[in-house]
Design a protein around this motif. Sequence first.
Motif, PDB file in Angstrom:
ATOM      1  N   GLY A   1       0.798  -1.222   0.000  1.00 60.74           N
ATOM      2  CA  GLY A   1       0.000   0.000   0.000  1.00 60.74           C
ATOM      3  C   GLY A   1       0.826   1.265   0.000  1.00 60.74           C
ATOM      4  O   GLY A   1       0.292   2.364  -0.165  1.00 60.74           O
ATOM      5  N   GLU A   2       2.142   1.127   0.161  1.00 62.49           N
ATOM      6  CA  GLU A   2       3.018   2.295   0.167  1.00 62.49           C
ATOM      7  C   GLU A   2       4.403   1.878  -0.311  1.00 62.49           C
ATOM      8  O   GLU A   2       4.682   0.699  -0.522  1.00 62.49           O
ATOM      9  CB  GLU A   2       3.109   2.877   1.583  1.00 62.49           C
ATOM     10  N   GLY A   3       5.276   2.861  -0.481  1.00 55.91           N
ATOM     11  CA  GLY A   3       6.653   2.559  -0.847  1.00 55.91           C
ATOM     12  C   GLY A   3       6.809   2.163  -2.302  1.00 55.91           C
ATOM     13  O   GLY A   3       6.182   2.747  -3.191  1.00 55.91           O
ATOM     14  N   ILE A   4       7.614   1.139  -2.549  1.00 54.62           N
ATOM     15  CA  ILE A   4       7.949   0.719  -3.910  1.00 54.62           C
ATOM     16  C   ILE A   4       7.611  -0.758  -4.112  1.00 54.62           C
ATOM     17  O   ILE A   4       7.958  -1.599  -3.278  1.00 54.62           O
ATOM     18  CB  ILE A   4       9.446   0.949  -4.214  1.00 54.62           C
TER      19      ILE A   4
ATOM     20  N   GLY B   1      -7.664  -7.770 -13.229  1.00 57.11           N
ATOM     21  CA  GLY B   1      -7.303  -8.958 -12.466  1.00 57.11           C
ATOM     22  C   GLY B   1      -7.188 -10.225 -13.277  1.00 57.11           C
ATOM     23  O   GLY B   1      -6.979 -11.305 -12.707  1.00 57.11           O
ATOM     24  N   THR B   2      -7.322 -10.149 -14.607  1.00 60.68           N
ATOM     25  CA  THR B   2      -7.177 -11.337 -15.453  1.00 60.68           C
ATOM     26  C   THR B   2      -6.097 -11.078 -16.499  1.00 60.68           C
ATOM     27  O   THR B   2      -5.813  -9.936 -16.850  1.00 60.68           O
ATOM     28  CB  THR B   2      -8.494 -11.709 -16.168  1.00 60.68           C
ATOM     29  N   PRO B   3      -5.483 -12.130 -17.003  1.00 57.09           N
ATOM     30  CA  PRO B   3      -4.419 -11.949 -18.002  1.00 57.09           C
ATOM     31  C   PRO B   3      -4.959 -11.568 -19.371  1.00 57.09           C
ATOM     32  O   PRO B   3      -6.154 -11.757 -19.665  1.00 57.09           O
ATOM     33  CB  PRO B   3      -3.763 -13.333 -18.048  1.00 57.09           C
ATOM     34  N   LEU B   4      -4.081 -11.030 -20.188  1.00 58.61           N
ATOM     35  CA  LEU B   4      -4.377 -10.823 -21.599  1.00 58.61           C
ATOM     36  C   LEU B   4      -4.208 -12.155 -22.330  1.00 58.61           C
ATOM     37  O   LEU B   4      -3.493 -13.051 -21.863  1.00 58.61           O
ATOM     38  CB  LEU B   4      -3.433  -9.782 -22.211  1.00 58.61           C
ATOM     39  N   GLU B   5      -4.827 -12.289 -23.471  1.00 58.99           N
ATOM     40  CA  GLU B   5      -4.658 -13.511 -24.259  1.00 58.99           C
ATOM     41  C   GLU B   5      -3.215 -13.686 -24.707  1.00 58.99           C
ATOM     42  O   GLU B   5      -2.777 -14.799 -24.993  1.00 58.99           O
ATOM     43  CB  GLU B   5      -5.595 -13.496 -25.466  1.00 58.99           C
TER      44      GLU B   5
ATOM     45  N   ASN C   1      -4.621   2.728  -2.083  1.00 56.89           N
ATOM     46  CA  ASN C   1      -3.315   2.202  -2.474  1.00 56.89           C
ATOM     47  C   ASN C   1      -3.071   0.790  -1.952  1.00 56.89           C
ATOM     48  O   ASN C   1      -2.366   0.005  -2.585  1.00 56.89           O
ATOM     49  CB  ASN C   1      -2.195   3.138  -2.000  1.00 56.89           C
ATOM     50  N   GLU C   2      -3.635   0.457  -0.805  1.00 51.00           N
ATOM     51  CA  GLU C   2      -3.525  -0.913  -0.321  1.00 51.00           C
ATOM     52  C   GLU C   2      -4.245  -1.867  -1.258  1.00 51.00           C
ATOM     53  O   GLU C   2      -3.720  -2.930  -1.618  1.00 51.00           O
ATOM     54  CB  GLU C   2      -4.102  -1.027   1.094  1.00 51.00           C
ATOM     55  N   PHE C   3      -5.440  -1.489  -1.664  1.00 53.83           N
ATOM     56  CA  PHE C   3      -6.201  -2.332  -2.596  1.00 53.83           C
ATOM     57  C   PHE C   3      -5.473  -2.443  -3.938  1.00 53.83           C
ATOM     58  O   PHE C   3      -5.345  -3.525  -4.510  1.00 53.83           O
ATOM     59  CB  PHE C   3      -7.595  -1.746  -2.791  1.00 53.83           C
ATOM     60  N   ARG C   4      -4.970  -1.313  -4.409  1.00 52.41           N
ATOM     61  CA  ARG C   4      -4.262  -1.261  -5.692  1.00 52.41           C
ATOM     62  C   ARG C   4      -2.981  -2.102  -5.665  1.00 52.41           C
ATOM     63  O   ARG C   4      -2.606  -2.728  -6.660  1.00 52.41           O
ATOM     64  CB  ARG C   4      -3.917   0.199  -6.015  1.00 52.41           C
ATOM     65  N   ASP C   5      -2.338  -2.148  -4.513  1.00 50.15           N
ATOM     66  CA  ASP C   5      -1.046  -2.828  -4.387  1.00 50.15           C
ATOM     67  C   ASP C   5      -1.193  -4.321  -4.117  1.00 50.15           C
ATOM     68  O   ASP C   5      -0.202  -5.052  -4.119  1.00 50.15           O
ATOM     69  CB  ASP C   5      -0.242  -2.164  -3.268  1.00 50.15           C
ATOM     70  N   GLY C   6      -2.417  -4.796  -3.856  1.00 49.05           N
ATOM     71  CA  GLY C   6      -2.635  -6.223  -3.670  1.00 49.05           C
ATOM     72  C   GLY C   6      -2.734  -6.656  -2.232  1.00 49.05           C
ATOM     73  O   GLY C   6      -2.177  -7.697  -1.835  1.00 49.05           O
TER      74      GLY C   6
ATOM     75  N   PRO D   1       2.557  -8.159  -2.096  1.00 48.84           N
ATOM     76  CA  PRO D   1       1.380  -7.839  -2.911  1.00 48.84           C
ATOM     77  C   PRO D   1       0.737  -9.105  -3.470  1.00 48.84           C
ATOM     78  O   PRO D   1       1.386  -9.909  -4.135  1.00 48.84           O
ATOM     79  CB  PRO D   1       1.968  -6.976  -4.036  1.00 48.84           C
ATOM     80  N   GLY D   2      -0.535  -9.303  -3.174  1.00 47.76           N
ATOM     81  CA  GLY D   2      -1.232 -10.498  -3.628  1.00 47.76           C
ATOM     82  C   GLY D   2      -0.779 -11.761  -2.930  1.00 47.76           C
ATOM     83  O   GLY D   2      -1.146 -12.859  -3.344  1.00 47.76           O
TER      84      GLY D   2
END
Length: 251
Positions: free
Chosen positions: A83-86, A127-131, A240-245, A218-219
Amino acid sequence: MNTGSRLTVRAYHVNSALYGDENRVNVDGTMTVRRETGKELMEREPLIRDIQIRIIRPDEHRQHTNTVMDVIPLSAKVLGKVGEGITHTLTGVYVILTGIDESGRQVCNFGASDGILEDKISWGQAGTPLESDILISFDVVLKENTWAERTGPEAIHRACDSFCQIFREQMKRFNGYKCTEKHVFQETYEPGRKDIVIVKEVSGQGAVYDTRLFGKEPGGYEGGHSVIDMGCMPVIVTPNEFRDGIMHAMD
């Protein structure tokens, strides 16, 4: 204006993945996967009977898959907490976690995601991959009937997280100047203005429907807390926590 957390995400694109003698990802976009790692991870998890690790290329989606328990981006915390940092993350590749038990029972199959892989993934969504992405399949066979207890699915996610951590540790040492993309997310809060709150309901119903929050990576799975163990009570998560996983789905 008050400022909240600042998150920097550096992305490194993976162009190729091959089988090799070690699990390795390089900053130049090449990756090798060691298939025998599955046998080593099994030794730590007595409820797991088999783990098959395979590379699935974009032209190989017309094949059978067991339940898709999760699609996991490979991201690593370089500085700070989730959610923070790098954060360093890979693009062009995902780990796809699938599972079944010895009797043929699909694990955590709420969405009936077993079948032909090409038809079971909504390609190119959040949240899903590209083909066009490379998939690293982590396919697990559980001891018979352990799918119905929390210990079974937890063993699967824990083993897969250990596999992902091998690459995360390498990614943490990537040169920041060699990333293919860089995104900075700064949270801001203005006094007197209303904040937008999104209420999201997540799975927390029992053995095969669970969600973990606040993992170390993350994740990630390790270090996280089950929403069931938290009493399925509301918790506050920053953008940012949600965005970072900060969330790890387990169904």
